[in-house]
Design a protein around this motif. Structure first.
Motif, PDB file in Angstrom:
ATOM      1  N   UNK A 118       0.840  -1.204   0.000  1.00  0.00           N
ATOM      2  CA  UNK A 118       0.000   0.000   0.000  1.00  0.00           C
ATOM      3  C   UNK A 118       0.869   1.246   0.000  1.00  0.00           C
ATOM      4  N   UNK A 119       1.883   1.231   0.851  1.00  0.00           N
ATOM      5  CA  UNK A 119       2.767   2.391   0.941  1.00  0.00           C
ATOM      6  C   UNK A 119       3.479   2.607  -0.388  1.00  0.00           C
ATOM      7  N   UNK A 120       3.955   1.513  -0.998  1.00  0.00           N
ATOM      8  CA  UNK A 120       4.652   1.645  -2.280  1.00  0.00           C
ATOM      9  C   UNK A 120       3.702   2.151  -3.362  1.00  0.00           C
ATOM     10  N   UNK A 121       2.487   1.671  -3.350  1.00  0.00           N
ATOM     11  CA  UNK A 121       1.508   2.135  -4.342  1.00  0.00           C
ATOM     12  C   UNK A 121       1.259   3.624  -4.190  1.00  0.00           C
ATOM     13  N   UNK A 173       2.193   6.353  -7.002  1.00  0.00           N
ATOM     14  CA  UNK A 173       1.166   7.266  -7.518  1.00  0.00           C
ATOM     15  C   UNK A 173       1.600   8.712  -7.289  1.00  0.00           C
ATOM     16  N   UNK A 174       2.213   8.952  -6.128  1.00  0.00           N
ATOM     17  CA  UNK A 174       2.703  10.293  -5.827  1.00  0.00           C
ATOM     18  C   UNK A 174       3.792  10.733  -6.787  1.00  0.00           C
ATOM     19  N   UNK A 175       4.724   9.819  -7.091  1.00  0.00           N
ATOM     20  CA  UNK A 175       5.808  10.145  -8.020  1.00  0.00           C
ATOM     21  C   UNK A 175       5.245  10.456  -9.404  1.00  0.00           C
ATOM     22  N   UNK A 187       3.762  -8.779  -6.969  1.00  0.00           N
ATOM     23  CA  UNK A 187       3.222  -7.408  -6.970  1.00  0.00           C
ATOM     24  C   UNK A 187       4.306  -6.402  -7.325  1.00  0.00           C
ATOM     25  N   UNK A 188       5.516  -6.603  -6.779  1.00  0.00           N
ATOM     26  CA  UNK A 188       6.561  -5.588  -6.909  1.00  0.00           C
ATOM     27  C   UNK A 188       6.999  -5.415  -8.361  1.00  0.00           C
ATOM     28  N   UNK A 189       7.033  -6.513  -9.120  1.00  0.00           N
ATOM     29  CA  UNK A 189       7.461  -6.310 -10.496  1.00  0.00           C
ATOM     30  C   UNK A 189       6.312  -6.259 -11.488  1.00  0.00           C
TER      31      UNK A 189
END
Lengths: 50, 656
Positions: A4-7, A11-13, B445-447
């Motif tokens: 979730x944090x990475x998403x 999205x922010x980037x 998910x990461x890639x």
């Protein structure tokens, strides 16, 4: 949670890149003798003058 | 032959051949097998009492298949050479067809005599190989049938009418064949030339018996009540008394035979060489695929690879409607295992194909039964060995187990520990320490999403290209800066006005012919409409020389800088500066561009590629760990770099 944090981060980037490209913001340095670290600014706004 | 009423030659009781194709009838009074010939009736001997089971079928039952009515007019019960029984029901159709309905372990196979085309030859029983295709046998699937099993069957019991000369306790060689789309065949080598029967696997619904239920009979083979171990007298409670061949005593650890209708002691079991005890217990019930399954047996098996013995546990599950399934527990990973139709798996060697997926070879070793507990539907023995070949396509694994006479394929589905705990109502099952052969990778998910974000970024960049094309606001303009009044003096010069677009970054470039000197400029962007100013400093310095025969240089005569967009409109540049040779004029060239390339995209790209790189590295490490446990590499070569020996010190499931 990490996903979730990475998403949100991704999205922010993408959002920041999109708006900075559209608005012509220069977020990082460019060229050898340039404003590294200068914050972006909106059009308009008095910066100083003579 | 036709309808015939006669008297049994053994007991004189009235008998009746109702079906014209019947050759033998079992006298319901004295159980003699009576054959009719052209001249007289012949007593072939006594046949044993039929061993009743949960089968819903019975002699006299009517059914429907392919829009044709049929009646089950006879039943032959045969014993497998490894123990275990199956029934073959003789089906007489109203249109004159005669077929065989075989029933084994809850499955039904309807076959009919299949003549071969002229000149077609079958291999002899000895020459027949497991897995061999037999294209000379026509069958409904359209693809060749494959040999799944070959063995010797013994006719042990019968009832009703039989269309061949059934001799009690006669042995005959046979081969079972499997084909796609549930095609099935049998070669009966008891005849010369061999008879071929071809048909397919069906359900009770296909035969017009959707409402039939398993017969609620007291299974007389072994009564569940009041059985005691013949060795220690401890109570034995059989879960599946009509199907079990072997059972172990939980009190004295003896192996007991229950195939003859009573418990008989065979031997004491050697203790399990695996220090790890069973995590699940006999009698536990768990729900899989919406079916409640009971654990009736548990096995410790092992393979030896590079001199190291690796153990795992297998739990035999049973449900009357589903039959038998397995739960495999290896290195604290769990797999739910179901049997496959042999003919549905193709390939071999480094890969196998099943259900549209390609499976890679993972392991090929001899699996040995080290210890057993509970009850089993075959004559299991400690030390029993099969060749086991595993192919993986996470989260599935398909396994081929072969003995000299039989080949079986099964499919395992990786099952997570929380699902096992939920199914059996247990908790705190031990966690695995490595990657299972068919364990799915859960970090995609990461890639996947990570690359998706990158693609979105690139897409936005592409869309922006026509909207943000580089433009020249002030073309290269040469300006002569007059000498300064003093070293630190000021003598600004203004350029011609030029237009700046809004929402576009600005890049200013200045060139000054400095040589081993410097020049420092303050450039003001002056808005002609409102006199607002944007100040941009620019420093230019260039030095060069020759040292030890090598020339060197430092700096540049050209400098540029860029900054974010400012208000659109007409601007002039006010150029003020100092330079080393301030008493001399300095010609400079200045140009202004907009929408020049910036680091925005590169920085965004770098930020977003972190996720995919992280995911790909994790995937690579995961797969490396998976294949380090295999005898083979992911491309099918023998794995010479396996670190399965290194894992010996960190796990409890192997011995060396």
């Amino acid at each position: 949670m990490a996903k979730f944090i990475y998403t949100m981060f991704a999205v922010g980037v993408i959002g920041l890149y999109s708006i900075s490209t559209f608005m012509g913001w220069e977020l990082t340095s460019s060229g050898k003798n340039s404003y590294f670290g200068r914050m972006p600014f909106f059009s308009g706004g008095y910066r100083g003058g003579k | 032959m036709s309808f015939l009423q006669a008297n049994c030659p053994s007991c004189a009781a009235p008998i009746e051949f109702k079906s014209g194709s019947s050759i033998v009838i079992v006298c319901p009074f004295c159980r003699s097998a009576v054959a009719r010939t052209d001249r007289a009736l012949e007593d072939l001997g006594k046949v044993a009492e039929i061993m009743q089971s949960e089968s819903p079928l019975r002699v006299g039952l009517h059914g429907m298949w392919n829009n044709q009515r049929f009646e089950l007019t006879g039943r032959a019960q045969l014993r497998h050479q490894l123990g275990g029984f199956w029934d073959e029901w003789y089906a007489t159709f109203g249109n004159g067809w005669v077929g065989w309905l075989a029933e084994a372990q809850g499955k039904f196979y309807l076959t009919f005599y299949q003549p071969l085309s002229e000149g077609a030859q079958l291999p002899s029983f000895t020459d027949l190989q497991l897995g061999q295709s037999l294209p000379q046998i026509p069958n409904p699937s359209g693809t060749p049938l494959m040999v799944a099993e070959k063995g010797v069957a013994t006719s042990v019991a019968a009832e009703g009418e039989i269309p061949y000369k059934l001799v009690p306790n006669e042995q005959s060689e046979y081969a079972d064949l499997a084909g796609k789309n549930h095609a099935f065949g049998t070669i009966d080598y008891g005849m010369n030339p061999p008879f071929v029967f071809v048909g397919q696997e069906l359900t009770l619904t296909d035969l017009g018996w959707a409402d039939l239920k398993p017969a609620e009979r007291q299974a007389p083979r072994v009564s569940a009540a009041g059985m005691g171990c013949p060795n220690c007298g401890g109570p034995i409670n059989l879960q599946v008394p009509d199907k079990s061949e072997r059972v172990t005593c939980p009190n004295c650890d003896s192996m007991l035979d229950c195939s003859t209708g009573k418990l008989s002691w065979m031997k004491s079991l050697a203790p399990s060489p695996d220090a790890h005890k069973f995590d699940l217990q006999i009698g536990m019930e768990g729900t899989f695929n919406e079916k409640k399954m009971r654990i009736i047996g548990a096995v410790v098996r092992s393979v030896t690879v590079d001199g190291i013995k690796y153990f795992w546990h297998e739990y035999l599950l049973y449900n009357p409607a589903v039959g038998f399934r397995w739960l495999v527990h290896s290195d604290n990973h769990w797999n739910f295992v179901e049997p496959l139709n042999v003919a549905d798996v193709t390939g071999g060697g480094n890969t196998a194909q099943y259900d549209g997926k390609t499976y890679k070879l993972f392991q090929d070793a001899n699996a040995v039964v080290e210890y057993v507990k509970g009850e089993f539907y075959w004559r299991v023995e400690q030390g029993e060995t099969v060749r086991a070949i595993d192919y993986v396509c996470p989260p599935y694994v398909i396994s081929n187990e072969m003995t000299g006479n039989e080949m079986n394929w099964s499919k395992g589905t990786y099952t997570r520990i929380p699902d096992i705990e939920k199914a059996f109502g247990v908790a705190d099952l031990p966690q695995p320490w490595n990657v299972a052969p068919n364990q799915p990778f859960e970090g995609s998910f990461w890639y996947t999403w990570g690359l998706l974000f990158l693609v979105a970024l690139i897409g936005i960049w592409i869309v922006m290209i026509p909207l943000k094309m580089e433009s020249s606001a002030l073309p290269p303009t040469q300006i002569m800066l007059p000498p300064l009044p003093a070293e630190k003096g000021s003598n600004p010069v203004f350029t011609q006005p030029f237009e700046l677009k809004p929402r576009s970054n600005v890049e200013i470039t200045m060139t000054a012919p400095v040589s081993n000197s410097w020049a420092s400029f303050d450039v003001d962007f002056v808005n002609e409409a409102n006199d607002e100013v944007e100040q941009v400093p620019l420093d230019i310095e260039f030095y060069s020389g020759v040292e030890d025969g090598e020339s060197w240089s430092e700096g540049s005569t050209t400098q540029s800088t860029s900054f974010s967009s400012i208000q659109g409109g007409k601007y002039r540049l006010k150029i003020d500066g100092q330079w080393q040779n301030w008493q001399q004029p300095l010609p400079v060239t200045v140009s202004v561009k907009q929408n020049t390339s910036s680091w925005n995209f590169c920085c965004a790209f770098i930020f977003l590629i972190i996720g995919p790189i992280f995911g790909i590295v994790r995937k690579w490490l995961f797969e490396s760990s998976r294949w380090s446990q295999s005898m083979f590499t992911s491309s099918g070569d023998v794995n010479t770099g396996s670190d399965s020996g290194d894992s010996c010190s960190s796990c409890s499931s192997c011995s060396s």
